[in-house]
Design an enzyme around this catalytic site. Structure first.
Site, PDB file in Angstrom:
ATOM      1  N   VAL A  35       0.830  -1.194   0.000  1.00 28.12           N
ATOM      2  CA  VAL A  35       0.000   0.000   0.000  1.00 28.12           C
ATOM      3  C   VAL A  35       0.878   1.262   0.000  1.00 28.12           C
ATOM      4  CG1 VAL A  35      -0.375   0.189   2.503  1.00 28.12           C
ATOM      5  CG2 VAL A  35      -2.159   0.865   0.961  1.00 28.12           C
ATOM      6  N   ASP A  36       2.028   1.190   0.614  1.00 29.87           N
ATOM      7  CA  ASP A  36       2.983   2.306   0.658  1.00 29.87           C
ATOM      8  C   ASP A  36       3.397   2.698  -0.764  1.00 29.87           C
ATOM      9  OD1 ASP A  36       4.807   4.147   1.620  1.00 29.87           O
ATOM     10  OD2 ASP A  36       6.183   2.670   2.493  1.00 29.87           O
TER      11      ASP A  36
HETATM   12  N1  AR6 Z   1      -5.265  -0.374  -1.084  1.00 30.46           N
HETATM   13  C1  AR6 Z   1      -5.689  -1.013   0.040  1.00 30.46           C
HETATM   14  N2  AR6 Z   1      -5.020  -2.045   0.593  1.00 30.46           N
HETATM   15  C2  AR6 Z   1      -3.891  -2.460  -0.022  1.00 30.46           C
HETATM   16  C3  AR6 Z   1      -3.373  -1.838  -1.181  1.00 30.46           C
HETATM   17  C4  AR6 Z   1      -4.119  -0.753  -1.721  1.00 30.46           C
HETATM   18  N3  AR6 Z   1      -3.727  -0.096  -2.823  1.00 30.46           N
HETATM   19  N4  AR6 Z   1      -2.222  -2.488  -1.522  1.00 30.46           N
HETATM   20  C5  AR6 Z   1      -2.032  -3.474  -0.622  1.00 30.46           C
HETATM   21  N5  AR6 Z   1      -3.035  -3.473   0.285  1.00 30.46           N
HETATM   22  P1  AR6 Z   1       1.287  -3.997   3.064  1.00 30.46           P
HETATM   23  P2  AR6 Z   1       2.394  -4.078   5.808  1.00 30.46           P
HETATM   24  C6  AR6 Z   1      -3.248  -4.335   1.467  1.00 30.46           C
HETATM   25  O1  AR6 Z   1       2.220  -5.052   2.617  1.00 30.46           O
HETATM   26  O2  AR6 Z   1       2.053  -5.510   5.918  1.00 30.46           O
HETATM   27  C7  AR6 Z   1       5.803  -1.784   2.569  1.00 30.46           C
HETATM   28  O3  AR6 Z   1       6.929  -2.131   1.819  1.00 30.46           O
HETATM   29  C8  AR6 Z   1      -2.530  -5.654   1.533  1.00 30.46           C
HETATM   30  O4  AR6 Z   1      -3.248  -6.648   0.816  1.00 30.46           O
HETATM   31  O5  AR6 Z   1       1.049  -2.840   2.180  1.00 30.46           O
HETATM   32  O6  AR6 Z   1       2.043  -3.162   6.942  1.00 30.46           O
HETATM   33  C9  AR6 Z   1       6.126  -0.739   3.624  1.00 30.46           C
HETATM   34  O7  AR6 Z   1       7.068   0.191   3.160  1.00 30.46           O
HETATM   35  C10 AR6 Z   1      -2.535  -5.917   3.031  1.00 30.46           C
HETATM   36  O8  AR6 Z   1      -3.776  -6.502   3.434  1.00 30.46           O
HETATM   37  O9  AR6 Z   1       1.747  -3.362   4.505  1.00 30.46           O
HETATM   38  C11 AR6 Z   1       6.669  -1.586   4.735  1.00 30.46           C
HETATM   39  O10 AR6 Z   1       8.021  -1.908   4.519  1.00 30.46           O
HETATM   40  C12 AR6 Z   1      -2.466  -4.520   3.651  1.00 30.46           C
HETATM   41  O11 AR6 Z   1      -2.762  -3.613   2.576  1.00 30.46           O
HETATM   42  C13 AR6 Z   1       5.839  -2.832   4.667  1.00 30.46           C
HETATM   43  O12 AR6 Z   1       5.382  -2.927   3.310  1.00 30.46           O
HETATM   44  C14 AR6 Z   1      -1.105  -4.171   4.212  1.00 30.46           C
HETATM   45  O13 AR6 Z   1      -0.089  -4.718   3.392  1.00 30.46           O
HETATM   46  C15 AR6 Z   1       4.611  -2.758   5.544  1.00 30.46           C
HETATM   47  O14 AR6 Z   1       3.949  -3.998   5.529  1.00 30.46           O
END
Ligand code: AR6
Length: 170
Positions: A35-36
């Site tokens: 998401v970042d």
């Molecule tokens: N909209 C909504 N949800 C999303 C989107 C989106 N566009 N993209 C992914 N998700 P994650 P974390 C969901 O990996 O686990 C990054 O590299 C995804 O399916 O984004 O907190 C950061 O820089 C999941 O359910 O975040 C950190 O290094 C949720 O968002 C690390 O990842 C969170 O997944 C953070 O990991």
């Protein structure tokens, strides 16, 4: 009595029309995957510029896990991005309090900004591997019990599995 309204949406958080969206960032604040990555791509370079400025001022060592800080939303429909750093899942250490803190601190920052609506992703449940059912339970419980002036919290879930987990938690 007025209470916080919690809604669930299956979709992409970058497309939400709310005052602030929350980013599941990492301590560097300088971007990443999941998401970042999506937020920085959709919001454009103004977000990264603001993050770099934070690193050059108050957050020289980065943003600690469980804390939150706001930047502009750049070209997003949301005016603000609230960056928070979730804990990496651990099978041997209970990091629940740090994950709950992400939701509480994000709402505290939202109150400082004076905003009415905030969209959250399922923090830590992607690259950081937190089991989705437990992540959903912590998210819903923490937001429900938060003392905040925010009127609407929208959880934006990327896939059906996450949506179902949040629906069950609610
Ligand atoms: N909209 C909504 N949800 C999303 C989107 C989106 N566009 N993209 C992914 N998700 P994650 P974390 C969901 O990996 O686990 C990054 O590299 C995804 O399916 O984004 O907190 C950061 O820089 C999941 O359910 O975040 C950190 O290094 C949720 O968002 C690390 O990842 C969170 O997944 C953070 O990991």
């Amino acid at each position: 009595m007025t209470g916080i309204v919690i809604t669930l949406v299956r979709g992409d958080i970058t497309e939400q029309s709310v005052d602030a969206i929350v980013n599941a960032a990492n301590s560097s604040l300088l971007g990443g995957g999941g998401v970042d990555g999506a937020i920085h791509r959709a919001g454009g370079p103004a977000i990264l510029d603001a993050c770099r400025a934070l690193r050059a001022s108050h957050y020289g060592k980065g943003l600690p896990t469980g804390k939150a800080v706001a930047t502009t939303g750049g070209e997003l429909s949301a005016r603000w991005v609230i960056h928070t750093v979730g804990p990496v899942w651990s099978a041997t250490e209970d990091r629940t309090e740090l994950l709950a803190s992400c939701y509480r601190e994000s709402l505290r920052v939202a109150d400082e900004l004076g905003v009415g609506s905030v969209a959250f992703p399922a923090i830590s449940t992607g690259i950081y591997r937190w089991p989705i059912d437990d992540g959903a339970r912590i998210a819903v419980e923490t937001v429900r019990n938060a003392k905040t002036a925010v009127a609407e919290v929208r959880f934006v879930l990327f896939d059906e599995r996450a949506y179902t987990a949040f629906a069950n938690a609610l």
